[in-house]
Design an enzyme around this catalytic site. Structure first.
Site, mmCIF file in Angstrom:
data_model
loop_
_atom_site.group_PDB
_atom_site.id
_atom_site.type_symbol
_atom_site.label_atom_id
_atom_site.label_comp_id
_atom_site.label_asym_id
_atom_site.label_seq_id
_atom_site.Cartn_x
_atom_site.Cartn_y
_atom_site.Cartn_z
ATOM 1 N N ARG A 13 0.809 -1.205 0.000
ATOM 2 C CA ARG A 13 0.000 0.000 0.000
ATOM 3 C C ARG A 13 0.851 1.268 0.000
ATOM 4 N NH1 ARG A 13 -3.420 -3.184 3.649
ATOM 5 N NH2 ARG A 13 -4.950 -4.136 2.281
ATOM 6 N N LYS A 58 -5.203 5.377 20.419
ATOM 7 C CA LYS A 58 -5.678 6.180 21.545
ATOM 8 C C LYS A 58 -6.168 7.549 21.048
ATOM 9 C CE LYS A 58 -4.498 2.621 23.901
ATOM 10 N NZ LYS A 58 -3.225 2.408 24.595
HETATM 11 C C1 LIG Z 1 -2.439 1.215 24.540
HETATM 12 C C2 LIG Z 1 -1.008 1.490 24.566
HETATM 13 C C3 LIG Z 1 -0.145 0.895 23.636
HETATM 14 C C4 LIG Z 1 -0.609 -0.156 22.647
HETATM 15 O O1 LIG Z 1 -1.565 0.261 21.749
HETATM 16 P P1 LIG Z 1 -2.456 -0.852 20.999
HETATM 17 O O2 LIG Z 1 -2.910 -0.154 19.785
HETATM 18 O O3 LIG Z 1 -3.561 -1.196 21.943
HETATM 19 O O4 LIG Z 1 -1.567 -2.007 20.707
HETATM 20 C C5 LIG Z 1 1.191 1.206 23.686
HETATM 21 N N1 LIG Z 1 1.664 2.061 24.601
HETATM 22 C C6 LIG Z 1 0.873 2.654 25.505
HETATM 23 C C7 LIG Z 1 1.469 3.599 26.484
HETATM 24 C C8 LIG Z 1 -0.480 2.387 25.525
HETATM 25 O O5 LIG Z 1 -1.255 2.934 26.466
#
Ligand SMILES: *Cc1c(COP(=O)(O)O)cnc(C)c1O
Length: 379
Positions: A50, A200
């Site tokens: 991609r 997040k």
């Molecule tokens: C949630 C999180 C991750 C991992 O993210 P995912 O997309 O759930 O794998 C990595 N580092 C921190 C600090 C997080 O809170």
């Protein structure tokens, strides 16, 4: 242009400037007319995977602009992005210095997989600062940071650690999920590889998993090569959603940070609350380090419930109505998580005086959220 303006205008569709949003191009191969061009594609063209396709390229470009990076790699989860950054950083056998406050699944990678690369993990106190120099030896292959740390929220002195690392020629990796590249720029503070879970705040709507790693110069070349050899690609539909989330990142993270700080202040005065682990509070031991490095807080922090057992902590989380219980964070909805089961510390022992609860503060009204917490805490 200011950062807010750039975030709106970066990562626009290169092939059609009239589009506000790039098209979603689902493809796993791209056809060619000349055999030679398949094997030696001109710069910027694509022939497999991609790379070069919308909207993945636009997302990379917007994140590159955010960090001032030469290359941004996209990975199918935040965890995969931190692992990718570590694989790019580590060149040969030796030892890796890892912050004791590292995200637990990354700790597992360090304990189980780094040794298979001939690298022994050694955990250090997140507040070590310039004293990290005392732990660096000729066999140090990487220093890993996370600031603030997972669950316990210690702020690291990034410039002091990266200065010591550079003097010794050791690459540095940071998990920058808390700031989302918006409240801080680790590359500007001397870090070589800045990973974040886009899952997040960047995604921000609890509907995708993705991670990115940003790097400059030589590190960017290593990163690009690791991304390719590990076969990492993300779906164009997820890339589209993530780019859409990124456009409103500043609004969401700042509002969530403001509401979170207000709740943190109120929790500090609550009779059942022990410590509030929030680096922007004046009472925080990290307040000065935080203020030097971050432009503001995000909405993720933790607090302890005085003299409560983990089971009593569970009961408080279960009693919340608006704060739903769940892993992950950074979405528009508020979450609460009992954390005692997750904590592992070696270098900086965690001595809780009560159950530890983590909050991810969403975009709800602050008074409604406070009423929910007060109701669950009782009294
Ligand atoms: C949630 C999180 C991750 C991992 O993210 P995912 O997309 O759930 O794998 C990595 N580092 C921190 C600090 C997080 O809170």
């Amino acid at each position: 242009m200011k950062r807010d303006t750039r975030l709106i205008h970066s990562g626009r569709c290169a092939s059609d400037p009239h589009l506000v949003n790039p098209p979603v191009r689902r493809a796993s191969t791209v056809l060619g007319e000349r055999a030679q061009a398949l094997y030696e594609p001109a710069d910027g063209t694509h022939h497999y995977g991609r790379g070069g396709l919308s909207p993945n390229d636009e997302l990379r470009s917007a994140i590159s602009d955010l960090y001032g990076a030469d290359h941004v790699a996209l990975a199918p989860s935040g965890l995969a992005s931190v692992v990718l950054a570590m694989r790019a950083a580590v060149q040969g056998p030796g030892e890796a210095l890892i912050t004791d406050s590292v995200y637990r699944p990354v700790r597992r990678f360090c304990d189980e997989e780094l040794p298979r690369l001939g690298v022994t993990p050694r955990y250090y106190d997140p507040r070590i600062g310039a004293d990290i120099a005392g732990l660096i030896t000729p066999s140090t292959r990487m220093i890993a940071l996370e600031s603030p740390g997972s669950l316990t929220f210690e702020v690291q002195d990034i410039p002091a650690i990266t200065a010591a690392a550079r003097t010794a020629g050791v690459p540095t990796v940071i998990d920058d999920t808390w700031s989302a590249g918006w409240l801080m720029n680790p590359l500007a503070l001397g870090v070589d590889y800045a990973a974040q879970a886009l899952t997040k705040y960047a995604g921000g709507h609890s509907d995708l998993l993705m991670g990115s790693v940003a790097a400059r110069g030589e590190a960017a070349k290593r990163l690009r090569s690791q991304e390719t050899v590990n076969g990492l690609h993300v779906s164009p539909d997820d890339a589209f959603l993530c780019l859409r989330g990124l456009r409103t990142l500043p609004l969401r993270i700042e509002r969530s940070g403001e509401t979170g700080l207000e709740l943190a202040r109120r929790l500090e005065t609550h009779p059942r609350v022990g410590r509030v682990l929030h680096p922007a509070l004046p009472s925080s031991p990290d307040r000065a380090a935080y203020a030097r490095q971050f432009t503001g807080p995000s909405g993720c922090f933790a607090f302890t419930v005085k003299d409560a057992s983990p089971a009593q902590g569970d009961a408080i989380a279960e009693a919340c109505q608006l704060f739903a219980m769940g892993f992950s964070w950074g979405g528009f909805e508020s979450l609460i998580l009992p954390c005692d089961r997750q904590i592992i510390r070696k270098a900086a022992p965690w001595k809780p005086a009560g159950a530890l609860l983590r909050l991810s503060v969403g975009l709800e009204d602050v008074e409604d959220l406070w009423a929910d917490l007060e109701g669950a805490l009782g009294g």
